[in-house]
Design an enzyme around this catalytic site. Structure first.
Site, PDB file in Angstrom:
ATOM      1  N   ARG A 175       0.740  -1.753   2.609  1.00 40.18           N
ATOM      2  CA  ARG A 175      -0.511  -2.386   3.052  1.00 40.18           C
ATOM      3  C   ARG A 175      -1.014  -1.717   4.334  1.00 40.18           C
ATOM      4  O   ARG A 175      -2.206  -1.455   4.498  1.00 40.18           O
ATOM      5  CB  ARG A 175      -0.279  -3.883   3.294  1.00 40.18           C
ATOM      6  CG  ARG A 175      -1.526  -4.614   3.699  1.00 40.18           C
ATOM      7  CD  ARG A 175      -1.444  -6.088   3.400  1.00 40.18           C
ATOM      8  NE  ARG A 175      -0.777  -6.827   4.458  1.00 40.18           N
ATOM      9  CZ  ARG A 175      -0.561  -8.143   4.426  1.00 40.18           C
ATOM     10  NH1 ARG A 175      -0.925  -8.852   3.377  1.00 40.18           N
ATOM     11  NH2 ARG A 175       0.038  -8.752   5.408  1.00 40.18           N
ATOM     12  N   GLU A 224      -0.322  -9.787  12.363  1.00 39.12           N
ATOM     13  CA  GLU A 224      -0.167 -10.801  11.305  1.00 39.12           C
ATOM     14  C   GLU A 224       1.082 -11.585  11.650  1.00 39.12           C
ATOM     15  O   GLU A 224       2.199 -11.107  11.452  1.00 39.12           O
ATOM     16  CB  GLU A 224       0.000 -10.129   9.941  1.00 39.12           C
ATOM     17  CG  GLU A 224      -1.135  -9.227   9.520  1.00 39.12           C
ATOM     18  CD  GLU A 224      -2.427  -9.976   9.247  1.00 39.12           C
ATOM     19  OE1 GLU A 224      -2.422 -11.221   9.201  1.00 39.12           O
ATOM     20  OE2 GLU A 224      -3.448  -9.288   9.096  1.00 39.12           O
ATOM     21  N   CYS A 284       5.337 -15.728   5.319  1.00 43.30           N
ATOM     22  CA  CYS A 284       4.534 -16.376   6.361  1.00 43.30           C
ATOM     23  C   CYS A 284       3.447 -17.266   5.775  1.00 43.30           C
ATOM     24  O   CYS A 284       2.854 -18.060   6.500  1.00 43.30           O
ATOM     25  CB  CYS A 284       3.957 -15.343   7.310  1.00 43.30           C
ATOM     26  SG  CYS A 284       3.142 -14.025   6.447  1.00 43.30           S
ATOM     27  N   SER A 312      -2.238 -13.955  -2.013  1.00 41.92           N
ATOM     28  CA  SER A 312      -2.325 -12.601  -1.440  1.00 41.92           C
ATOM     29  C   SER A 312      -2.616 -11.569  -2.520  1.00 41.92           C
ATOM     30  O   SER A 312      -1.930 -11.518  -3.535  1.00 41.92           O
ATOM     31  CB  SER A 312      -1.006 -12.220  -0.761  1.00 41.92           C
ATOM     32  OG  SER A 312      -0.590 -13.236   0.080  1.00 41.92           O
TER      33      SER A 312
END
Ligand code: ADP
Length: 469
Positions: free
Chosen positions: A144, A234, A268, A430
């Protein structure tokens, strides 16, 4: 000189998986930064199409090795094989996505502002990017960040987590020959603080992208102030999962199960604070408890069908166990009472029923992100607004979930929820195409989507004047 090495263990069994991971020092980081500077000058000049092809070629090699990489990931993270396979697909999707974004980086021209001038904005690569990634997604957090940085034209020094460096090293090996020398540097280490300090204080690094705990993110933020870097952070969440009055309780149970126990609760975006309308509370808790029983626990290296693996290490397990002990006044329901036979880092799926909203503020597994298979749940009475106030009463703001029958109510709720991402009747949120990120103490910046490239680009405005025609 002999290089220092460190070992990686399978968290399910503590067996050593590799004892030959380079333990990089600050000197190695500085060498990597020098290499990255050189790499930058070559890579940043490539055309968008050339960048796209190289990223895509990396993607294709990883796709070919999907199964081996998934199994390697299982060996160091303990996550179920089906999740590791899913993560490989997710990881590849970022490279595919950013290979498509690379040729689309473009600036703008404002030509209507003044008769004799043109305002041109270039979007230039920021420079060397430092990427610091966590252990819970050993492949996807690397692709990512790397995908976005490479598409922007940045070179990279990447520091994967010390628990899961093997997947990172394997991914980096697969990139060999695709990018100019020095573009992608992987720095594995057991000394994250020293290395983090070296990366943040270096003026060679222009962008830092970090995924991990809020505590470390805040530290990196401070350390980067001196050199004024662009930061993408993040960080942790403490996601509310709200079941509104009138919701489909079966769906709520299904969503809760799918996301709470993913990676044994160690993501998370896992829901953490379950807020259930009183009219559905018993049905929801009983339903979830029943479904938890059916999860298959074990060492995913020995059993391909495992649903629930261990926590990442002993410290994680001790922390999760302490959170449950602290909630001793609550009603606690656990499944898998024989969990200890699977290995030292296993922890049973646990429901902690908190009797009232007042008691929540006294209960650590409510006020802190659990990062384990704990369902902290309480009921509410009253309106959607009451649930909303309750859900927003937290310093973090990463993900949030709402289960509802009436979409208008769900939409209203989602718009008012103080988080960066919301799942409405959905708990797997996601995707490479989706803008991932948090607000409040959950971080700054977004990853994935078209936005993900922004933290690796900087604008340059050029005013072209004296056009006397
Ligand atoms: P967790 O507590 O879940 O392990 P961390 O935030 O500690 O999360 O770790 C996430 C990543 O940050 C890992 O790669 C870890 O090595 C790294 N890390 C931890 N402390 C620091 C630090 N002071 N500077 C830079 N990186 C760090």
């Amino acid at each position: 000189m002999k290089r220092a090495l460190f070992s990686v263990r399978n968290p399910a069994t503590l067996e050593v998986v590799s004892s030959a991971v380079p333990d990089c020092s600050v000197q190695d980081v500085n060498d990597a930064l020098m290499a990255a500077e050189e790499g930058f000058s070559a890579w940043s000049r490539e055309t968008g199409r050339a960048k796209s092809r190289a990223i895509r070629a990396w993607h294709d090699r990883i796709v070919e090795e999907r199964e081996e990489l998934a199994r390697l990931m299982v060996s160091e993270s303990g996550k179920p094989l089906k999740e590791a396979r899913g993560e490989m697909d997710y990881a590849c999707s970022f490279l595919e996505w950013f290979s498509e974004e690379a040729p689309r980086v473009r600036g703008r021209v404002d030509d209507g502002v003044a008769r004799d001038r043109r305002f041109v904005t270039l979007r230039q690569p920021a420079g060397v990017a430092a990427l610091i990634t966590p252990w819970n997604f050993p492949a996807a957090m690397i692709t990512r960040k790397c995908g976005a940085a490479l598409a922007a034209g940045c070179s990279i020094v990447c520091k994967p987590a010390e628990d899961t460096p093997l997947t990172a090293l394997a991914l980096s090996r697969l990139s060999e020959g695709l990018f100019p020398d020095g573009v992608l540097n992987m720095v594995t280490t057991t000394r994250p603080i020293e290395v983090g300090e070296a990366l943040c204080s270096s003026d060679k690094v222009r962008a830092v992208s970090f995924t991990g705990s809020t505590r470390v993110g805040q530290w990196l933020y401070e350390k980067s102030a001196g050199t004024m870097k662009t930061l993408g952070l993040e960080l942790g969440g403490n996601a509310p999962f709200v079941v509104l009055e009138g919701a489909d309780v079966d769906l709520a149970v299904k969503c809760a199960l799918a996301s709470k126990f993913r990676n044994a609760g160690q993501t998370c975006v896992c829901p953490d604070r379950f807020i259930v309308h009183e009219s559905h509370y018993d049905e929801f808790v009983d339903g979830l408890h029943e479904r938890m029983e059916s999860l298959r626990m074990g060492n995913a290296m020995a059993d391909d069908d495992v649903d629930l693996g261990p926590l990442i290490n002993e410290a994680a397990k001790t922390r999760v166990a302490a959170l449950v002990e602290q909630a001793a006044k609550c009603s606690i329901r656990q499944t898998h009472t024989d969990y200890a036979r699977h290995g030292p880092n296993f922890y049973p799926p646990t429901i902690v029923e908190i009797p009232s909203s007042n008691a929540c503020s006294q209960t650590q597994c409510w006020t802190e992100e659990t990062f384990g298979p704990i369902v902290a749940v309480t009921s509410y009475s009253g309106s959607d607004e009451d649930a909303l106030r309750f859900a927003n009463d937290d310093s973090s703001g990463l993900a949030g979930y709402v289960v509802c029958r009436d979409l208008r109510r769900g939409w209203r709720f989602a718009e008012k929820l103080q988080v960066g991402m919301v799942g409405v009747n959905e708990s797997i949120i996601s995707h490479a195409q989706a803008s991932f990120g948090g607000i409040k103490l959950s971080g700054v910046g977004r990853e994935g989507a078209d936005r993900g490239i922004d933290e690796f680009l900087q604008d340059k405005y050029i005013c072209l004047g004296s056009l006397d025609f």
